[in-house]
Scaffold this motif. Structure first.
Motif, short mmCIF file in Angstrom:
data_model
loop_
_atom_site.label_atom_id
_atom_site.label_comp_id
_atom_site.label_asym_id
_atom_site.label_seq_id
_atom_site.Cartn_x
_atom_site.Cartn_y
_atom_site.Cartn_z
N SER A 1 0.84 -1.20 0.00
CA SER A 1 0.00 0.00 0.00
C SER A 1 0.87 1.25 0.00
N ALA A 2 1.97 1.20 0.75
CA ALA A 2 2.87 2.35 0.79
C ALA A 2 3.48 2.60 -0.58
N PHE A 3 3.80 1.52 -1.28
CA PHE A 3 4.36 1.65 -2.62
C PHE A 3 3.36 2.32 -3.57
N LEU A 4 2.08 1.99 -3.37
CA LEU A 4 1.05 2.61 -4.23
C LEU A 4 0.92 4.11 -3.96
N LEU A 5 1.30 4.54 -2.77
CA LEU A 5 1.12 5.96 -2.43
C LEU A 5 2.31 6.81 -2.90
N ALA A 6 3.47 6.56 -2.32
CA ALA A 6 4.66 7.34 -2.70
C ALA A 6 5.89 6.64 -2.15
N ARG A 7 7.04 6.94 -2.74
CA ARG A 7 8.29 6.31 -2.29
C ARG A 7 8.56 6.65 -0.83
N ILE B 1 14.68 2.63 -8.79
CA ILE B 1 13.75 1.84 -9.62
C ILE B 1 12.33 2.37 -9.50
N ALA B 2 11.90 2.68 -8.26
CA ALA B 2 10.53 3.16 -8.06
C ALA B 2 10.31 4.51 -8.74
N GLY B 3 11.33 5.37 -8.69
CA GLY B 3 11.22 6.66 -9.37
C GLY B 3 11.07 6.49 -10.87
N PHE B 4 11.84 5.56 -11.40
CA PHE B 4 11.76 5.26 -12.84
C PHE B 4 10.38 4.72 -13.21
N TYR B 5 9.90 3.79 -12.37
CA TYR B 5 8.60 3.16 -12.64
C TYR B 5 7.48 4.21 -12.62
N ARG B 6 7.55 5.12 -11.62
CA ARG B 6 6.56 6.19 -11.52
C ARG B 6 6.51 7.01 -12.80
N GLU B 7 7.69 7.38 -13.28
CA GLU B 7 7.73 8.23 -14.46
C GLU B 7 7.25 7.47 -15.70
N TRP B 8 7.56 6.18 -15.72
CA TRP B 8 7.19 5.33 -16.86
C TRP B 8 5.67 5.26 -17.01
N ILE B 9 4.97 5.07 -15.86
CA ILE B 9 3.51 4.89 -15.94
C ILE B 9 2.75 6.22 -15.87
N LEU C 1 21.24 8.79 -10.18
CA LEU C 1 21.48 10.24 -10.28
C LEU C 1 20.19 11.00 -10.52
N ARG C 2 19.35 10.44 -11.38
CA ARG C 2 18.14 11.16 -11.76
C ARG C 2 17.08 11.14 -10.66
N TYR C 3 16.92 9.99 -10.02
CA TYR C 3 15.79 9.86 -9.08
C TYR C 3 16.20 9.97 -7.62
N SER D 1 -2.33 9.71 -5.99
CA SER D 1 -1.12 9.97 -5.21
C SER D 1 -0.20 10.95 -5.92
N TRP D 2 -0.33 11.06 -7.22
CA TRP D 2 0.50 12.04 -7.93
C TRP D 2 0.19 13.46 -7.52
N SER D 3 -1.04 13.62 -7.02
CA SER D 3 -1.39 15.00 -6.66
C SER D 3 -0.84 15.38 -5.29
N ILE D 4 -0.14 14.45 -4.61
CA ILE D 4 0.49 14.82 -3.34
C ILE D 4 1.59 15.83 -3.66
N PRO D 5 1.50 17.00 -3.06
CA PRO D 5 2.57 17.96 -3.33
C PRO D 5 3.90 17.42 -2.80
N THR D 6 4.78 17.12 -3.66
CA THR D 6 6.08 16.58 -3.25
C THR D 6 7.19 17.44 -3.81
N SER D 7 8.39 17.07 -3.48
CA SER D 7 9.52 17.88 -3.92
C SER D 7 9.85 17.57 -5.37
N LYS D 8 9.03 18.08 -6.25
CA LYS D 8 9.23 17.81 -7.68
C LYS D 8 9.79 19.02 -8.41
N VAL D 9 9.82 20.14 -7.73
CA VAL D 9 10.21 21.36 -8.42
C VAL D 9 11.71 21.38 -8.63
N ARG D 10 12.14 21.55 -9.81
CA ARG D 10 13.57 21.68 -10.06
C ARG D 10 13.95 23.16 -9.94
N ARG D 11 15.12 23.36 -9.49
CA ARG D 11 15.55 24.74 -9.31
C ARG D 11 15.78 25.42 -10.66
#
Lengths: 303, 186
Positions: A46-52, A91-99, A123-125, B175-185
């Motif tokens: 469930s935590a994975f479904l919400l956010a990293r 990996i989770a950051g990549f998966y998020r962006e992928w979907i 580096l990216r995520y 969950s994408w709408s959770i305001p998170t640290s996505k802003v790049r400088r």
């Protein structure tokens, strides 16, 4: 939906508190091992479904419980755990962006290329998310000339939290919100903020004295919380300490408003549940303390 | 009893002298005017890491290493977010990172000052006697109630997910709408 979103999110996070309670039962009695594993897996999924971030919180609270009630975690295990979290975050950051629905064909091609380079993933995520130094330097250079000192107003949103913003549009903003609105209004309007960190927040409110006194106070409070968990060794204290650690880390990483929000999410159900399960006016056998591996110490309150 | 706790050697152990000596060398290397700013900030970051490590060792409460002691957690986050991030920025040649800018130096110094204050507040904060030893939290657990509570929380959580899907279409998109640290400088 937006007005109710955080209440629904809170409900989703109750799964983690439930898993923690079940974990405590297993640590105390050694019974229901399969159920405990199931609860923990469901909580992690469930935590994975919400956010990293929530996955990291969940893993950390379970690890912390294991550490204080079962066996101490040493430096090697810490290293392995940290490495696993690093890989997971990549990996989770990549998966998020992928979907993501905003991901287009060109982006998909770039991501497919990226998937083959693990160092680039990290580096990216992971590294790119470490924005605190950049933001702190920005806060220092723009306060007070562009952004005035806040003198504590960024600590007040917790007071007005129960009131929906629709009813009170002039609710004070969090430090991260205020900073993002200043440096990147378009992102702020889209609902995104950048993590400022406790260092930036203290500086934004009270300049250099704020950093010195604010962190000294935070240190003293943390010391009190740690001494409280070490005073006795009951699982109730471990549960509350786990919530405290979530609050502390969130504040250091993000801001006071986020920290108090997570504090409410975890502390309120944990305290209510503990009050319920420690109500020993009735009941058959009650386990005093969490036993060692030799087995629990049983006590009959009827005597 | 006194003999057991007092060292026979009138001088402090070697490692106690070594730490300030090493710090002095790093401090000199970081702040002397020769060398480019990137090199100097690398020295400064390394100096901060070493100093913070020594301070953490001095100020911790438990005699043995405890990963979840707040001081260690704060140390870990501080080191990753500030000095290590500065080293990574130099290594990766990040566009936002300009070591010749005063604000970057001030930010690193502010972060170190914050950690030092935290460590001192932690060390000289409330003592053991200030913490009440036994509270309602220390009462025994009723295991039947604990299982009822965990089941109730599990069901509530699942209901929350179902409601999120019903209202938002998908728990992912919500969950994408959770305001998170996505802003790049900039």
């Amino acid at each position: 939906m937006t007005a109710w979103f955080y209440y629904l999110l809170w409900m989703c996070l109750l799964l983690q508190v439930g898993a923690l309670v079940q974990f405590g039962v297993w640590l105390s009695t050694g019974r229901r091992a399969v159920w405990t594993a199931l609860y923990c897996i469901v909580a992690l999924l469930s935590a994975f479904l919400l956010a990293r971030l929530y996955t990291v919180f969940c893993v950390m609270m379970l690890t912390l419980s294991w550490h204080y009630k079962r066996s101490k975690i040493g430096a090697i295990q810490v290293g392995i755990l940290s490495l696993s979290v690093l890989v997971y975050l990549g990996i989770a950051g990549f998966y998020r962006e992928w979907i993501s629905p905003s991901n287009n064909l060109v982006g998909t091609g770039e991501l497919a290329e990226l998937a083959g380079e693990q160092d680039q993933l990290v580096l990216r995520y992971v590294v790119a998310n470490l924005q605190e130094l950049s933001n702190l330097s920005e806060v220092i250079s723009m306060t007070p000339s562009e952004l005035p000192y806040q003198f504590g107003t960024t600590f007040t949103p917790v007071i007005f939290k129960p009131i929906p913003r629709a009813l009170m549009p002039s609710k004070p903003l969090s430090a991260s919100g205020l900073f993002t609105r200043q440096v990147s209004p378009e992102n702020y309007d889209s609902g995104f903020t950048t993590a400022m960190g406790a260092w930036g927040e203290w500086y934004l409110n009270f300049s250099w004295p704020g950093i010195i006194l604010g962190f000294a106070l935070t240190g003293a409070l943390s010391s009190a919380a740690y001494r409280a968990i070490r005073a006795t060794n009951e699982f109730g204290r471990v549960m509350l300490y786990a919530s405290f650690v979530v609050v502390l880390l969130t504040w250091l990483r993000s801001d006071f408003n986020s920290a108090t929000t997570y504090g409410l999410y975890y502390f309120v159900p944990a305290i209510v549940t503990l009050a319920y399960v420690t109500h020993d006016g009735r009941g058959p056998l009650i386990y005093r303390g969490v036993p060692s591996r030799r087995g629990p110490l049983l006590e009959n309150p009827a005597k | 009893m006194t003999r057991a706790t007092v060292s026979a050697n009138p001088f402090l152990p070697g490692w106690v002298w070594l730490i300030p000596l090493a710090l002095l060398v790093f401090f000199f290397e970081a702040l002397h005017p020769v060398g480019n700013p990137a090199e100097r900030i690398v020295w400064y970051s390394v100096l901060i890491i070493i100093g913070a490590t020594a301070l953490t060792r001095l100020c911790r409460i438990e005699k043995q290493f405890d990963l979840f002691e707040p001081l260690h957690l704060t140390f870990a986050l501080f080191v990753i977010f500030y000095p290590v991030r500065a080293l990574l920025a130099v290594w990766l040649d990040d566009a936002w990172f300009d070591p010749s800018k005063v604000a970057i130096w001030k930010a690193l110094s502010a972060s170190a000052l914050g950690f030092v204050s935290f460590a001192l507040g932690y060390k000289f904060g409330p003592g053991k006697s200030a913490v009440r030893r036994r509270t309602w939290l220390d009462r025994g657990w009723n295991m039947e109630r604990a299982q009822v509570a965990s089941l109730a929380l599990l069901l509530l959580g699942i209901a929350g997910f179902a409601a999120m899907r019903f209202f938002g279409g998908s728990s992912f998109t919500s969950s994408w709408s959770i305001p998170t640290s996505k802003v790049r400088r900039r």
